[in-house]
Scaffold this motif. Sequence first.
Motif, PDB file in Angstrom:
ATOM      1  N   ALA A   1       0.840  -1.203   0.000  1.00 21.33           N
ATOM      2  CA  ALA A   1       0.000   0.000   0.000  1.00 21.33           C
ATOM      3  C   ALA A   1       0.875   1.253   0.000  1.00 21.33           C
ATOM      4  O   ALA A   1       0.554   2.253  -0.666  1.00 21.33           O
ATOM      5  N   ASP A   2       1.995   1.204   0.721  1.00 24.18           N
ATOM      6  CA  ASP A   2       2.908   2.355   0.749  1.00 24.18           C
ATOM      7  C   ASP A   2       3.541   2.592  -0.619  1.00 24.18           C
ATOM      8  O   ASP A   2       3.745   3.741  -1.029  1.00 24.18           O
ATOM      9  N   ASP A   3       3.883   1.503  -1.318  1.00 22.45           N
ATOM     10  CA  ASP A   3       4.449   1.635  -2.657  1.00 22.45           C
ATOM     11  C   ASP A   3       3.458   2.331  -3.590  1.00 22.45           C
ATOM     12  O   ASP A   3       3.824   3.238  -4.347  1.00 22.45           O
ATOM     13  N   LYS A   4       2.214   1.893  -3.540  1.00 16.49           N
ATOM     14  CA  LYS A   4       1.200   2.478  -4.420  1.00 16.49           C
ATOM     15  C   LYS A   4       0.959   3.943  -4.083  1.00 16.49           C
ATOM     16  O   LYS A   4       0.787   4.785  -4.979  1.00 16.49           O
ATOM     17  N   GLN A   5       0.988   4.247  -2.795  1.00 18.52           N
ATOM     18  CA  GLN A   5       0.817   5.639  -2.387  1.00 18.52           C
ATOM     19  C   GLN A   5       1.982   6.488  -2.897  1.00 18.52           C
ATOM     20  O   GLN A   5       1.786   7.620  -3.373  1.00 18.52           O
ATOM     21  N   LEU A   6       3.200   5.946  -2.816  1.00 19.36           N
ATOM     22  CA  LEU A   6       4.379   6.660  -3.293  1.00 19.36           C
ATOM     23  C   LEU A   6       4.268   6.935  -4.788  1.00 19.36           C
ATOM     24  O   LEU A   6       4.512   8.065  -5.251  1.00 19.36           O
ATOM     25  N   PHE A   7       3.900   5.915  -5.557  1.00 22.10           N
ATOM     26  CA  PHE A   7       3.768   6.078  -7.004  1.00 22.10           C
ATOM     27  C   PHE A   7       2.721   7.135  -7.351  1.00 22.10           C
ATOM     28  O   PHE A   7       2.970   8.032  -8.174  1.00 22.10           O
ATOM     29  N   ASN A   8       1.556   7.026  -6.743  1.00 22.77           N
ATOM     30  CA  ASN A   8       0.478   7.973  -7.049  1.00 22.77           C
ATOM     31  C   ASN A   8       0.851   9.389  -6.642  1.00 22.77           C
ATOM     32  O   ASN A   8       0.533  10.357  -7.345  1.00 22.77           O
ATOM     33  N   GLN A   9       1.533   9.517  -5.524  1.00 28.86           N
ATOM     34  CA  GLN A   9       1.945  10.837  -5.061  1.00 28.86           C
ATOM     35  C   GLN A   9       2.909  11.478  -6.058  1.00 28.86           C
ATOM     36  O   GLN A   9       2.789  12.669  -6.388  1.00 28.86           O
ATOM     37  N   ILE A  10       3.863  10.683  -6.549  1.00 27.51           N
ATOM     38  CA  ILE A  10       4.843  11.201  -7.511  1.00 27.51           C
ATOM     39  C   ILE A  10       4.159  11.671  -8.782  1.00 27.51           C
ATOM     40  O   ILE A  10       4.354  12.803  -9.250  1.00 27.51           O
ATOM     41  N   TYR A  11       3.341  10.801  -9.376  1.00 27.32           N
ATOM     42  CA  TYR A  11       2.829  11.114 -10.712  1.00 27.32           C
ATOM     43  C   TYR A  11       1.619  12.047 -10.704  1.00 27.32           C
ATOM     44  O   TYR A  11       1.381  12.744 -11.694  1.00 27.32           O
ATOM     45  N   THR A  12       0.889  12.077  -9.622  1.00 27.25           N
ATOM     46  CA  THR A  12      -0.168  13.082  -9.520  1.00 27.25           C
ATOM     47  C   THR A  12       0.444  14.475  -9.595  1.00 27.25           C
ATOM     48  O   THR A  12      -0.088  15.385 -10.243  1.00 27.25           O
TER      49      THR A  12
END
Length: 752
Positions: free
Chosen positions: A215-226
């Motif tokens: 879940a942390d990985d997905k949050q990191l990815f979404n945070q970066i690309y958003t």
Amino acid sequence: MTTTIIGFPRIGENRELKHATEKYWKQEINQAELLATADELKQKNWQKQADANLSFISVGDFSFFDNVLDAATAFNIIPERYGELGLNDLDEYFAIARGFQDDNHSVKALPMKKWYNTNYHYIVPEINDQTDIKFVNDRLLKDIALASKDHDNIKASIVGPFTILKLSRYVGSKNATDFVDAIVTAYADLFKRLNQTAIKWLQIDEPSLVFDLSADDKQLFNQIYTKLLGTAHEFNVNLQTYFGDIRDIYEDVIKLPFDGIGLDFIEGKQSLALINRFGFPDDKTLFAGAVNGKNIWRNEYTKTVELLKNIPAKNIVISTSCSLLHVPYNVENETDLDPDLKKHLAFAYQKLAELNDLDQILNHQNDDLLAANESLFSNVNHPHNPAVIDRINNLSADDYTRLPERSERESIQKAEFKLPDLPTTTIGSFPQTKDVRKNRSLYKHHEISKDQYDQFNKDKIKRIIEWQEEAGFDVLVHGEYERNDMVEYFGENLDGFAFTKKAWVQSYGTRAVKPPIIWGDVSRKNPITVAASSYAQSLTDKPVKGMLTGPVTIFNWSFPREDIPAKESVTQIALAIQDEVLDLEKHGIKIIQIDEAALREKLPLRQSDWYSEYLDWAIPAFKLVHSKVQPTTQIHTHMCYSEFNDIIKAIDNMDADVISFEASRSDLSIIDKLKANNFETEVGPGVYDIHSPRVPSQSEIYNVISDILDKLHESKVWINPDCGLKTRGEKESFASLKNFIAAVQQKRGELG
């Protein structure tokens, strides 16, 4: 349909970049000459893509050493100790990759690890609490400007911010989430600079999305690309993935404002199912990885056309499954290959043609291409050996079990060899100097006799045995002067393999290999290493290790067949190497090292597949090789430049007596895992890095040994370098090894 590739080889058909770079390191050419060679190679690569009518030309895939290092240095992820060397940008780059040493400085290289499930290696970026991530290097912009002189359909590429943050090593209290704003700002700055160029697409490589994501990985990815995709850009952005599917984050990815998404349909087992289940947006382009970027066999057009027709996406670009970095350049260079084999091969140039063929077939422009391809695949004749198949069919559980158990063997072997605590050895090879390579070349081209070739190698063996005895090593090696490559050499002595002349593939930096091709059933023709090992043992009373390459590494570092399961091929190789092990034992070789440097390489990237798809046959294959030896015969193995911490229990189950690991570049992190998992095998963590030309001091090696003994008992520890010394020079190797022995003697003195 349109066409492109993810990336292209860069070392040159004749290893031009390797030769130029090594000349630069030796100060035989200047930086301008090296850069000119690089530009020539880039332009040739771009023109090849244009000649193949690819819709987009890939720019940014070239590298002097490694694309991850390129991205790290582009965004100022450079540890301060390298900046303090006062070097120019290119020399600082090489110092990070290779280490640096002069009269005033001695700095180790950054760690090097395997690139996902390939034999390519990347330099692990290091981020500390003071790292100031920002865009500082215009190398990509210069390449775009150079390519724009002749091409107007440019697709630039760079390793993405999520993958950089996930692959980096963090020193200090901060972690990846603390650097999101900085790395987004850095990439946004790049975006602004790219707006001033003529690129059509920016390919952002995010292969780390194919791992199991938390879940942390997905949050990191979404945070970066958003944040990043909110940056104004006048080019299209393609999120490129490879080496698997992105099942954990596909739903998030298709909702983000990417213009394109690159999916792997070769190793991505669920890529098509994900699209069928969740759809693919009509306003995005799918870059469909449908031509295998890793293997060298021709594409079967019927299957690929069916796949592409069944993908429910409006806009599709046909692409490779990954960069063509992992295959050789050109089949046409192989003039000596069996024509029946050669017609089934496709290297990088041929894969460009395959993309064009597929595009034509799908647009009904050339139906003859499909018919010719179908005819090719209806006539594949792999050499068959019934005796090999019968031998496999007659295997039982007992053939995979060595008795007595390891703890009992350990006592037996300590009594047998009577070695001191902290026994010293090397991993196997000694430097392949110019005269060694010349001797091999002369014999290969029939300019000297077999007797002359063998006598030269005997002289080398005698010299290196005497040198090791004088230096004070406990277990000696014969130097491997007869071997060109640890896999190719064995393949040449096994039935079922085919060999190339110029099919070079980059492993790391300037290191390139020519992987053998597994074409038929595998068996041993005759003894392979017995003569050299027996001769070396006759020169000394100290034990000399027999040196073999293990079945999993031979398989993983070859281009495998695709018509039979991997398990069957590996078992065939294991039985052939077992024959060699038993021959060595019969000829008085009591310590035998069976290297499995590539054990981790083909491990599935998702943990749920580790055993069912790999370890359940890879570990037994190694056990099959040594299961029949006597208790007094000591079995070693060696592993390097991969992340082994999470498969420690599986490695212990290989039932070797001693395992040596690459450890120095990774600061001995593996030792904590060994201890935590109650590792039973005796271990030799590498105490210095042989992939760097710098010479470690006695005190440096002594400190490493002390760190090891803080966590492991001396009765369980061997002392050795990280890897074989083949690629190093004699002067630096001998100096390093003398310091190595002095450090061990110092520590033994303390231990009494």
